[in-house]
Enzyme design. Structure first.
Site, PDB file in Angstrom:
ATOM      1  N   GLU A 121      71.076  50.933  42.540  1.00  0.00           N
ATOM      2  CA  GLU A 121      71.183  51.417  43.910  1.00  0.00           C
ATOM      3  C   GLU A 121      70.331  50.519  44.796  1.00  0.00           C
ATOM      4  OE1 GLU A 121      69.971  55.468  44.700  1.00  0.00           O
ATOM      5  OE2 GLU A 121      70.903  55.430  46.665  1.00  0.00           O
ATOM      6  N   GLY A 253      60.250  55.269  43.618  1.00  0.00           N
ATOM      7  CA  GLY A 253      59.747  56.344  42.761  1.00  0.00           C
ATOM      8  C   GLY A 253      60.533  56.503  41.474  1.00  0.00           C
ATOM      9  N   ALA A 254      61.845  56.655  41.607  1.00  0.00           N
ATOM     10  CA  ALA A 254      62.682  56.890  40.445  1.00  0.00           C
ATOM     11  C   ALA A 254      64.138  56.771  40.842  1.00  0.00           C
ATOM     12  CB  ALA A 254      62.424  58.285  39.874  1.00  0.00           C
ATOM     13  N   MET A 255      65.017  56.763  39.845  1.00  0.00           N
ATOM     14  CA  MET A 255      66.444  56.553  40.109  1.00  0.00           C
ATOM     15  C   MET A 255      67.293  57.454  39.234  1.00  0.00           C
ATOM     16  SD  MET A 255      68.683  55.006  41.864  1.00  0.00           S
ATOM     17  CE  MET A 255      70.392  55.474  41.645  1.00  0.00           C
ATOM     18  N   GLU A 290      65.354  63.867  40.814  1.00  0.00           N
ATOM     19  CA  GLU A 290      66.337  63.014  40.133  1.00  0.00           C
ATOM     20  C   GLU A 290      67.306  63.864  39.326  1.00  0.00           C
ATOM     21  OE1 GLU A 290      66.249  60.210  41.389  1.00  0.00           O
ATOM     22  OE2 GLU A 290      64.172  60.224  42.092  1.00  0.00           O
ATOM     23  N   HIS A 293      69.968  65.367  41.537  1.00  0.00           N
ATOM     24  CA  HIS A 293      70.985  64.403  41.961  1.00  0.00           C
ATOM     25  C   HIS A 293      72.229  64.462  41.073  1.00  0.00           C
ATOM     26  CE1 HIS A 293      69.683  62.058  45.347  1.00  0.00           C
ATOM     27  NE2 HIS A 293      68.621  61.532  44.780  1.00  0.00           N
TER      28      HIS A 293
HETATM   29  N1  TRP Z   1      68.130  57.152  44.865  1.00  0.00           N
HETATM   30  C1  TRP Z   1      66.745  57.101  44.510  1.00  0.00           C
HETATM   31  C2  TRP Z   1      66.150  58.464  44.783  1.00  0.00           C
HETATM   32  O1  TRP Z   1      66.154  58.953  45.839  1.00  0.00           O
HETATM   33  C3  TRP Z   1      65.927  56.115  45.235  1.00  0.00           C
HETATM   34  C4  TRP Z   1      66.317  54.687  45.243  1.00  0.00           C
HETATM   35  C5  TRP Z   1      67.153  54.060  46.065  1.00  0.00           C
HETATM   36  C6  TRP Z   1      65.727  53.674  44.486  1.00  0.00           C
HETATM   37  N2  TRP Z   1      67.115  52.727  45.880  1.00  0.00           N
HETATM   38  C7  TRP Z   1      66.234  52.458  44.934  1.00  0.00           C
HETATM   39  C8  TRP Z   1      64.795  53.690  43.486  1.00  0.00           C
HETATM   40  C9  TRP Z   1      65.794  51.255  44.430  1.00  0.00           C
HETATM   41  C10 TRP Z   1      64.367  52.492  42.955  1.00  0.00           C
HETATM   42  C11 TRP Z   1      64.854  51.283  43.434  1.00  0.00           C
HETATM   43  O2  TRP Z   1      65.707  59.124  43.938  1.00  0.00           O
HETATM   44 ZN    ZN Z   2      67.000  60.762  45.857  1.00  0.00          ZN
END
Ligand code: TRP
Ligand code: ZN
Length: 848
Positions: A121, A253-255, A290, A293
């Site tokens: 992402e 933070g996280a994905m 996460e 999501h």
């Molecule tokens: N979608 C992730 C979240 O909100 C965040 C995110 C978007 C992200 N782009 C990223 C995390 C790039 C790491 C690197 O939880």
């Molecule tokens: Zn998110």
């Protein structure tokens, strides 16, 4: 600069994808990726060319239906002309070579401490293979990984493994940004979860060897999140496995990758010795975020990146609901208001302001913002307030029913609310379209037993949006009588016009209005309370948020007088704090929040809002004086709190224990203002947990006697990278303002300062930026130092560098000398030889 991408230019994809097969032959510098993609022309776009995105890829071969094709990739991808494509479905097969070792941007496939991992992402998949890298193209994926590494993970369910290979099958169609792959020498903490309908799910948290004793809290949070989403939203998990991986080098933070969440290790790893209460709370929230999501983001995803808040605003709102239940609503809500004001209001009031749904961008990575996330969550909270609990539940059921498996828009989201509740949301939609924090002005009138409130609104101009239309603002309010009784319970008034009037009849004495209860809308309230009104609310308000807010406003007033008129600390404010210090019946976490004075940055924003130019040094001095005044006035009580709240049982991270520690450490910080850190020294030496150790160390630095303790702390924790991050952050964050830049410079030469690790970089420079008077030195040395490092970082990791550049976003708030120096620093960043698209856009917007 590059042409912006516009929401209004959206066109559906030329081709849809029926399935994807990927094979990875992992190699640090020459990984081979084979992709087999079954395309089908989209009937909505007959005869269109097929564009595949691709960046930094070496194309080895390509075939269509088995026949070799000659293609000429450009810098961003390749085009397959419609004339050369079959009319019906066809198989595209390509082999590419990529270099994970050379990937320092941490987007696509990269290596962190010997471990392969991905971040796709928003647009990282195009660095892995040629693909229509857009969220409205969804497909089931099969993945084969070949490598000698012992642990090979991807999305979905395991589909077989042997010596040197593993296969994964993800049956749920997903956009490429949710693809993930991890390979390394990892160890798992395992558990199980049985869903409401009886599906057994294997849970695993994967970490590097040595970290396996720090996963317990994350696992507990994960199981509670899974149960919560079933109970509150009726949403079950949908695969046989759920994997979480902790990675040291990570931009955010996280994905939420499908079935394979990847985390910055700071949001997974915890033990009482190395993690603070705040760390535990962040882990709990981000694990939940996460996980949530999976339904709000993955099964229902975004049509395009302008719709980002569709998944992020909603998922933040859901994690906030979860945290309110896990840790207590009032304290959670106050913390939300604190972050929203500190980060989002600041963004909304400066050059980077943009709507919750932006209408254009140059680099989408620059729009993962407090506005899209936190204001987006506030917008959903208002919607929930307006339609009520039942309406919200009905709308969400309809959303999941109707849109499961689809890529959606904000319009789809609002429509389910309109249909489920019969409300017209056309005016409400402005919350997604208009940037800027609305001002709600309130005036009072008391006459012959009638109390009148007049509410009016304005939305300030923001970049590209000079004129605004009125918003639909839910204002929750009540009245507190002169005797302290509530004489009108909470009602939610909808301010939809420029101005409205509310009358309350039959009151014997003039009441005090309690406004914006529960922080019912993300607005700035402009209201000059009657003398004594705030203290009255602080003592009697039945709404805990409004009660805290009254104390906050009193503190802001006192600070303002001290900064602008060099007045002594307001005795009325000090007197009003007495019950907070002494009332044992109040929640300790709440008392800690009440005793936490507005920080320097908040005071600067407040003064700028009131039309004066903030002087960082004067602000810093006034804040110290305020703290000294509280400490002097309540010395015995505060010492009493430190002693009474000393730990008696082993550390537990639960909210009640954390609340007691928060109060104890807040009291300790105040005591340190008058005892030169004597008590803090004792606490530091006795502390058996990181929360108290770190808080006491901060007191010692503040008191100018941190040297020995800092050295001992480093000695003790040098093997714990997450603790060493804290060691860096604490020193730049708590340095005397006049020395902060020197301290930061010195630390940047420390052998432990690895500037290529985002956590470490953020620790040092985030600490400096958070040291308001230190960063905003009048000689510009703070700006210059940060600019030097951002230039260096931008060549390596543009996404993260651009994010760190927001340190400059409020530069126009300050005096002309500081402005000139900030401008020069920004211009210098904008001129550097390897300026990225990410940073180029940020600098241009900030200088506009
Ligand atoms: N979608 C992730 C979240 O909100 C965040 C995110 C978007 C992200 N782009 C990223 C995390 C790039 C790491 C690197 O939880
Ligand atoms: Zn998110």
């Amino acid at each position: 600069m590059r042409q912006p991408i516009r929401l209004s230019d959206y066109t559906p994809p030329s081709h849809l994808i029926e399935r994807v097969d990927l094979t990875f032959r992992l190699d640090p510098t020459a990984t081979r990726v084979t992709s087999k993609i079954r395309f089908r022309p989209n009937p909505a776009r007959p005869g269109a060319d097929l564009r595949l995105d691709g960046e930094d890829l070496k194309l080895i071969s390509a075939t269509i239906d088995g026949a070799k094709v000659e293609v000429a990739p450009d810098a961003t991808g390749l085009t397959l002309p419609a004339a050369h494509l079959p009319d019906g479905p066809f198989d595209w097969q390509a082999e590419v070579e990529i270099d994970p070792q050379a990937n320092t941007a941490l987007e696509g496939l990269y290596i962190s401490k010997g471990m392969y991992c991905t971040q796709c992402e928003a647009e990282g998949f195009r660095r892995i293979t040629y693909y229509p890298d857009r969220p409205d193209v969804m497909a089931p994926f099969k993945v084969r990984i070949e490598s000698d590494l012992p642990v090979l993970l991807s999305n979905g369910n395991p589909a077989g493994q042997g010596a040197g290979w593993a296969e994964w099958d993800d049956p749920h169609p997903k956009p490429a940004y949710l693809f993930a792959l991890v390979a390394g020498d990892l160890v798992a903490t395992r558990d199980r979860f049985t869903t409401a309908s009886g599906r057994d799910v294997d849970l695993a948290i994967w970490v590097r060897k040595g970290d396996e004793d720090k996963t317990g809290y994350a696992m507990d949070a994960l199981k509670r999140s899974m149960a919560w989403d079933e109970r509150r939203y009726g949403r079950e998990y949908d695969l046989d496995q759920f994997n979480v991986v902790a990675v040291d080098d990570f931009n955010m933070g996280a994905m939420e990758n499908k079935g394979l969440n990847i985390f910055n290790s700071r949001y997974v790893l915890a033990s009482p010795e190395i993690a603070t209460d705040e760390d535990y709370a962040s882990i709990e929230r981000i694990i939940a975020h996460e996980y949530f999501h999976n339904w709000t983001g993955n099964r229902i995803t975004c049509r395009d990146w302008f719709q980002l808040s569709l998944k992020e605003g909603l998922t933040v709102y859901r994690d906030q609901q979860f945290m309110a239940e896990a840790r207590g609503g009032a304290v959670q809500r106050i913390n939300e208001a604190l972050t929203l004001r500190a980060r989002q209001f600041r963004e909304d009031g400066g050059p980077l302001a943009h709507p919750v749904r932006p209408s254009e961008y140059v680099e989408i990575n620059n729009f993962y913002t407090a506005t899209v996330y936190e204001k987006g969550a506030e917008v959903i909270r208002m919607l929930a307030t307006l339609v009520g609990e039942e309406g919200y539940a009905k709308a969400l059921d309809l959303y999941f029913d109707r849109h499961d498996g689809q890529a959606c828009t904000i319009e789809d989201w609002l429509k389910v609310f309109e249909e489920a509740t019969g409300r017209d949301l056309s005016q409400f939609k402005r919350w997604y379209e208009q940037a800027g924090t609305p001002r709600v002005r309130v005036s009072e009138e008391w006459q012959d037993g009638r109390f009148r409130l007049r509410l009016s609104q304005t939305v300030p101009p923001t970049p590209g949006q000079p004129k605004k239309a009125p918003m639909a603002i839910p204002v929750a309010l009540g009245l507190i009588g002169a005797n302290g009784q509530e004489v009108a319970p909470t009602q939610v008034v909808e301010l939809t016009e420029d101005e409205i009037t509310l009358d309350f009849e039959g009151l014997g004495t003039r009441p005090v209005p309690s406004l914006l209860r529960g922080f019912s809308a993300p607005v700035v309230l402009v209201h000059a309370p009657e003398p004594g009104a705030l203290a009255h609310l602080l003592a009697h308000d039945t709404d805990p948020f409004a009660r805290w807010e009254a104390g906050r406003r009193l503190a802001l007033q006192a600070a303002e007088a001290m900064i602008l008129e060099e007045a002594p600390a307001d005795p009325a404010w000090l007197a009003a704090l007495a019950p907070v210090v002494r009332d044992e019946s109040l929640d300790p976490a709440f008392r800690a929040l009440m005793l936490r004075l507005p920080d320097d940055e908040t005071l600067a924003a407040h003064l700028a809002d009131r039309g004066t130019t903030p002087d960082p040094d004067a602000i810093h001095a006034a804040r110290r004086a305020m703290r000294r005044a509280v400490a002097g006035r309540f010395d015995a009580d505060l010492r009493g709190l430190v002693n009474a709240l000393a730990p008696v049982v082993p550390y537990s991270p639960d909210a009640a224990s954390a609340g007691r520690r928060a109060l104890r450490m807040t009291a300790l910080g105040l005591v340190a203002q008058t005892d030169r850190g004597e008590m803090a020294e004792v606490v530091f030496k006795a502390a058996d947990n990181m929360t108290e150790q770190l808080a006491a160390l901060a007191c010692l630095i503040d008191a100018g006697r941190g040297e020995t303790a800092l050295a001992a702390f480093h000695d003790r924790w040098q093997q714990e990278r997450l603790v060493i991050d804290k060691w860096f952050a604490l020193q730049t964050g708590h340095a005397q303002p006049a020395r902060a830049v020197t301290v930061a410079e010195g630390l940047s030469a420390h052998p432990d300062f690895d500037w290529t690790n985002p956590n470490r970089f953020r620790a040092l420079f985030g600490g400096l930026v958070g040291n308001h008077a230190g960063f905003h030195r009048s000689d510009g040395s703070g700006y210059d130092l940060l600019a030097d490092w951002l230039i260096r970082l931008d060549a390596r990791n543009p996404q993260f560098a651009a994010r760190m550049s927001t340190a400059f976003e409020a530069w126009r708030r300050y005096d002309s000398a500081r402005q000139a120096r900030a401008r020069a620093a920004l211009e210098r960043i904008g001129r550097h030889a390897r300026l990225s698209r990410d940073m180029g856009e940020m600098v241009e917007r900030m200088l506009e």
